[in-house]
Design a protein around this motif. Structure first.
Motif, PDB file in Angstrom:
ATOM      1  N   LYS A 180      -0.076   4.361   0.215  1.00  0.00           N
ATOM      2  CA  LYS A 180      -0.608   5.471   0.999  1.00  0.00           C
ATOM      3  C   LYS A 180      -0.036   5.381   2.419  1.00  0.00           C
ATOM      4  O   LYS A 180      -0.573   4.687   3.280  1.00  0.00           O
ATOM      5  CB  LYS A 180      -2.134   5.436   1.026  1.00  0.00           C
ATOM      6  CG  LYS A 180      -2.802   5.741  -0.311  1.00  0.00           C
ATOM      7  CD  LYS A 180      -4.307   5.760  -0.145  1.00  0.00           C
ATOM      8  CE  LYS A 180      -4.993   6.211  -1.429  1.00  0.00           C
ATOM      9  NZ  LYS A 180      -4.848   5.236  -2.514  1.00  0.00           N
TER      10      LYS A 180
ATOM     11  N   ASN B 282       0.854  -1.185   0.000  1.00  0.00           N
ATOM     12  CA  ASN B 282       0.000   0.000   0.000  1.00  0.00           C
ATOM     13  C   ASN B 282       0.895   1.241   0.000  1.00  0.00           C
ATOM     14  O   ASN B 282       1.680   1.448   0.914  1.00  0.00           O
ATOM     15  CB  ASN B 282      -0.910   0.003   1.235  1.00  0.00           C
ATOM     16  CG  ASN B 282      -1.895   1.156   1.229  1.00  0.00           C
ATOM     17  OD1 ASN B 282      -1.789   2.082   0.432  1.00  0.00           O
ATOM     18  ND2 ASN B 282      -2.858   1.103   2.117  1.00  0.00           N
TER      19      ASN B 282
ATOM     20  N   GLU C 270     -10.557   4.461  -5.778  1.00  0.00           N
ATOM     21  CA  GLU C 270      -9.750   3.256  -5.681  1.00  0.00           C
ATOM     22  C   GLU C 270     -10.402   2.200  -4.806  1.00  0.00           C
ATOM     23  O   GLU C 270      -9.956   1.071  -4.751  1.00  0.00           O
ATOM     24  CB  GLU C 270      -8.364   3.597  -5.132  1.00  0.00           C
ATOM     25  CG  GLU C 270      -7.546   4.412  -6.120  1.00  0.00           C
ATOM     26  CD  GLU C 270      -6.174   4.743  -5.561  1.00  0.00           C
ATOM     27  OE1 GLU C 270      -5.798   4.187  -4.513  1.00  0.00           O
ATOM     28  OE2 GLU C 270      -5.477   5.562  -6.165  1.00  0.00           O
ATOM     29  N   LYS C 271     -11.457   2.554  -4.083  1.00  0.00           N
ATOM     30  CA  LYS C 271     -12.180   1.547  -3.311  1.00  0.00           C
ATOM     31  C   LYS C 271     -12.826   0.569  -4.271  1.00  0.00           C
ATOM     32  O   LYS C 271     -13.115   0.895  -5.416  1.00  0.00           O
ATOM     33  CB  LYS C 271     -13.265   2.199  -2.456  1.00  0.00           C
ATOM     34  CG  LYS C 271     -12.725   3.096  -1.381  1.00  0.00           C
ATOM     35  CD  LYS C 271     -13.797   3.482  -0.397  1.00  0.00           C
ATOM     36  CE  LYS C 271     -14.977   4.088  -1.080  1.00  0.00           C
ATOM     37  NZ  LYS C 271     -16.062   4.349  -0.135  1.00  0.00           N
TER      38      LYS C 271
ATOM     39  N   ARG D  42     -16.205  14.363  -4.311  1.00  0.00           N
ATOM     40  CA  ARG D  42     -14.858  14.829  -3.965  1.00  0.00           C
ATOM     41  C   ARG D  42     -14.833  16.353  -3.986  1.00  0.00           C
ATOM     42  O   ARG D  42     -15.569  16.995  -4.749  1.00  0.00           O
ATOM     43  CB  ARG D  42     -13.834  14.273  -4.942  1.00  0.00           C
ATOM     44  CG  ARG D  42     -14.044  14.665  -6.382  1.00  0.00           C
ATOM     45  CD  ARG D  42     -13.017  13.992  -7.283  1.00  0.00           C
ATOM     46  NE  ARG D  42     -13.469  13.892  -8.659  1.00  0.00           N
ATOM     47  CZ  ARG D  42     -13.226  12.847  -9.432  1.00  0.00           C
ATOM     48  NH1 ARG D  42     -12.552  11.813  -8.960  1.00  0.00           N
ATOM     49  NH2 ARG D  42     -13.656  12.813 -10.676  1.00  0.00           N
TER      50      ARG D  42
ATOM     51  N   GLY E   6     -16.837   7.852  -0.666  1.00  0.00           N
ATOM     52  CA  GLY E   6     -16.409   7.750  -2.060  1.00  0.00           C
ATOM     53  C   GLY E   6     -17.450   8.203  -3.056  1.00  0.00           C
ATOM     54  O   GLY E   6     -17.419   7.798  -4.217  1.00  0.00           O
TER      55      GLY E   6
ATOM     56  N   LEU F 148      -9.720   4.700   3.140  1.00  0.00           N
ATOM     57  CA  LEU F 148      -8.657   4.632   2.139  1.00  0.00           C
ATOM     58  C   LEU F 148      -7.531   3.687   2.533  1.00  0.00           C
ATOM     59  O   LEU F 148      -6.560   3.534   1.798  1.00  0.00           O
ATOM     60  CB  LEU F 148      -8.091   6.039   1.889  1.00  0.00           C
ATOM     61  CG  LEU F 148      -9.071   6.989   1.193  1.00  0.00           C
ATOM     62  CD1 LEU F 148      -8.549   8.412   1.207  1.00  0.00           C
ATOM     63  CD2 LEU F 148      -9.332   6.538  -0.226  1.00  0.00           C
TER      64      LEU F 148
ATOM     65  N   ILE G 244      -6.655  14.437   1.875  1.00  0.00           N
ATOM     66  CA  ILE G 244      -7.042  13.711   0.659  1.00  0.00           C
ATOM     67  C   ILE G 244      -6.906  14.602  -0.564  1.00  0.00           C
ATOM     68  O   ILE G 244      -6.393  14.177  -1.608  1.00  0.00           O
ATOM     69  CB  ILE G 244      -8.498  13.192   0.795  1.00  0.00           C
ATOM     70  CG1 ILE G 244      -8.562  12.123   1.885  1.00  0.00           C
ATOM     71  CG2 ILE G 244      -9.007  12.648  -0.532  1.00  0.00           C
ATOM     72  CD1 ILE G 244      -9.962  11.733   2.283  1.00  0.00           C
TER      73      ILE G 244
ATOM     74  N   TRP H 145      -5.287  11.807  -3.343  1.00  0.00           N
ATOM     75  CA  TRP H 145      -5.756  10.433  -3.157  1.00  0.00           C
ATOM     76  C   TRP H 145      -7.125  10.287  -3.800  1.00  0.00           C
ATOM     77  O   TRP H 145      -8.011  11.113  -3.610  1.00  0.00           O
ATOM     78  CB  TRP H 145      -5.839  10.089  -1.679  1.00  0.00           C
ATOM     79  CG  TRP H 145      -4.497   9.857  -1.055  1.00  0.00           C
ATOM     80  CD1 TRP H 145      -3.280   9.923  -1.680  1.00  0.00           C
ATOM     81  CD2 TRP H 145      -4.227   9.547   0.312  1.00  0.00           C
ATOM     82  NE1 TRP H 145      -2.274   9.675  -0.778  1.00  0.00           N
ATOM     83  CE2 TRP H 145      -2.825   9.439   0.445  1.00  0.00           C
ATOM     84  CE3 TRP H 145      -5.028   9.359   1.428  1.00  0.00           C
ATOM     85  CZ2 TRP H 145      -2.211   9.127   1.660  1.00  0.00           C
ATOM     86  CZ3 TRP H 145      -4.427   9.053   2.640  1.00  0.00           C
ATOM     87  CH2 TRP H 145      -3.039   8.939   2.750  1.00  0.00           C
ATOM     88  N   ASP H 146      -7.311   9.220  -4.550  1.00  0.00           N
ATOM     89  CA  ASP H 146      -8.532   8.997  -5.305  1.00  0.00           C
ATOM     90  C   ASP H 146      -9.443   8.039  -4.568  1.00  0.00           C
ATOM     91  O   ASP H 146      -9.122   6.872  -4.384  1.00  0.00           O
ATOM     92  CB  ASP H 146      -8.184   8.427  -6.686  1.00  0.00           C
ATOM     93  CG  ASP H 146      -9.373   8.464  -7.626  1.00  0.00           C
ATOM     94  OD1 ASP H 146     -10.498   8.713  -7.146  1.00  0.00           O
ATOM     95  OD2 ASP H 146      -9.174   8.244  -8.832  1.00  0.00           O
ATOM     96  N   LEU H 147     -10.590   8.548  -4.160  1.00  0.00           N
ATOM     97  CA  LEU H 147     -11.543   7.702  -3.450  1.00  0.00           C
ATOM     98  C   LEU H 147     -12.136   6.630  -4.346  1.00  0.00           C
ATOM     99  O   LEU H 147     -12.741   5.673  -3.879  1.00  0.00           O
ATOM    100  CB  LEU H 147     -12.673   8.559  -2.868  1.00  0.00           C
ATOM    101  CG  LEU H 147     -12.265   9.452  -1.698  1.00  0.00           C
ATOM    102  CD1 LEU H 147     -13.360  10.448  -1.385  1.00  0.00           C
ATOM    103  CD2 LEU H 147     -11.952   8.623  -0.468  1.00  0.00           C
TER     104      LEU H 147
END
Length: 367
Positions: free
Chosen positions: A115, A113, A296-297, A357, A354, A143, A287, A292-294
């Motif tokens: 992050k 990971n 990605e969940k 944004r 998510g 995240l 974020i 950071w891209d939500l």
């Protein structure tokens, strides 16, 4: 890295007058730790910046004996060691010129990971600081970041405990060898940290326990992290050193603004005033600035949250954004008939799920 190569690398670490920068320079030039340790000094002296005072003990077998005893301890205690060229070495730390030539770890650390954030601050953290730290990590949990800190009193242990509570991996960077735990009262947290991450250090078990070690280990905390967050700090403190190191590595630094009259907010306020840190008041700040891209969940989790977890007010906000995307918060307040003071909290909840944004200029859009 082979056991033999590790032996020579540890021996190099034990030499007086030689540090990680020089060790890595020598290995990069000669090819391996063993090659450096067995190379003629006349050849080593041909390398720019290498003087006799740095290498006069190279080749001394006594340091190899110490290294072998160290490795025997590692094998007994299931301690892993990897050099700066190893694939599992923290990728961001590789770019730090003074990063450790070798790291020692214990636990279940997984750095796949990317992050990774560090959370630091005063050892005399206030109740407000604890509440902010816990809430920040709770909000970021969606995240799945890795939380890094120093296992010290106050902010550090608060960050580790909050990460564990939210099922996040946490990494404790120690200022001593893995043959001991400091502070001793934190021994009760060792098992949980190892199950949810682990411990990292570049100190050997034979290293002297010195207060300067804590400043040295801060380069690992800052270096392996994408961003460092200072929760609270007096005008002077170790967390400000971490922030300074992070800035020197061109990493993002955030500080929690507080009341100017609060002694444990002055360090953070000074960082912000000097443009050495961005202010952070909620997870959305981090974020946004880190990009950071939500999204990605997983799709499954996203769909679950979209269709099950929305209350009436959240659904109203989503419906407004479906009609006209990229709305200012004031427009959303009017269109959804939700007061601005209440809308801000709803927007953060939807961001954590998510669904939307934030954009520059207090604009929001659906993902």
């Amino acid at each position: 890295m082979t056991k033999r190569e590790l032996t020579y690398l540890i021996a190099l670490q034990k030499l007086p007058n030689i540090g990680d920068t020089t060790i890595k320079k020598l290995i990069d030039r000669i090819g391996s730790a063993e090659a450096v340790y067995t190379e003629k000094k006349t050849n080593l002296l041909k390398i720019d910046g290498i003087g006799l005072h740095k290498i006069k003990e190279i080749g001394n077998s006594a340091f190899l004996d110490v290294a072998q005893k160290e490795i025997a301890f590692f094998e007994k205690e299931d301690i892993k060691a990897f050099d700066y060229k190893h694939p599992t070495y923290p990728s961001l730390l590789k770019h730090c010129i003074d990063g450790p030539s070798v790291l020692f770890t214990r636990g279940n650390i997984d750095l796949k990971n990317k992050k990774i954030i560090s959370i630091v601050g005063t050892r005399k953290i206030t109740t407000q600081g604890i509440a902010f730290c816990e809430e920040l990590i709770k909000e970021l949990a969606v995240l799945n970041p890795i939380i890094v800190s120093g296992f010290a009193y106050g902010t550090d242990i608060c960050a580790h405990k909050a990460a564990i509570k939210n099922n996040l991996q946490t990494i404790a960077c120690l200022a001593h060898g893995l043959n001991q735990i400091y502070p001793k009262p934190h021994a009760k947290y060792v098992s949980d940290v190892e199950k949810n991450g682990g411990f990292v250090t570049d100190f050997l078990t034979t290293s002297d326990f010195d207060r300067n070690n804590f400043l040295k280990r801060n380069r690992i905390i800052a270096g392996m992290s994408e961003a460092s967050i200072v929760i609270e700090s007096a005008p002077k403190g170790g967390s400000l050193v971490t922030a300074d190191i992070a800035n020197s590595y061109n990493r993002e630094v955030f500080a929690v603004p507080g009341r100017p009259t609060d002694s444990m907010s002055r360090g953070c306020i000074n960082l912000i005033k000097k443009n050495q840190a961005r202010p952070i008041t909620e997870a959305a700040d981090l974020i946004y600035y880190l990009g950071w891209d939500l999204e990605e969940k997983s799709e499954k989790n996203l769909q679950t949250q979209l269709f099950i977890d929305l209350n009436a007010e959240e659904q109203s906000v989503v419906d407004c954004l479906k009609k006209e995307n990229k709305q200012h918060i004031d427009e959303l307040a009017v269109n959804s008939s939700i007061p601005s003071y209440k809308l801000a909290s709803l927007l953060l909840d939807l961001e954590m799920k998510g669904i939307l944004r934030p954009l520059p200029g207090k604009l929001f859009e659906l993902i």
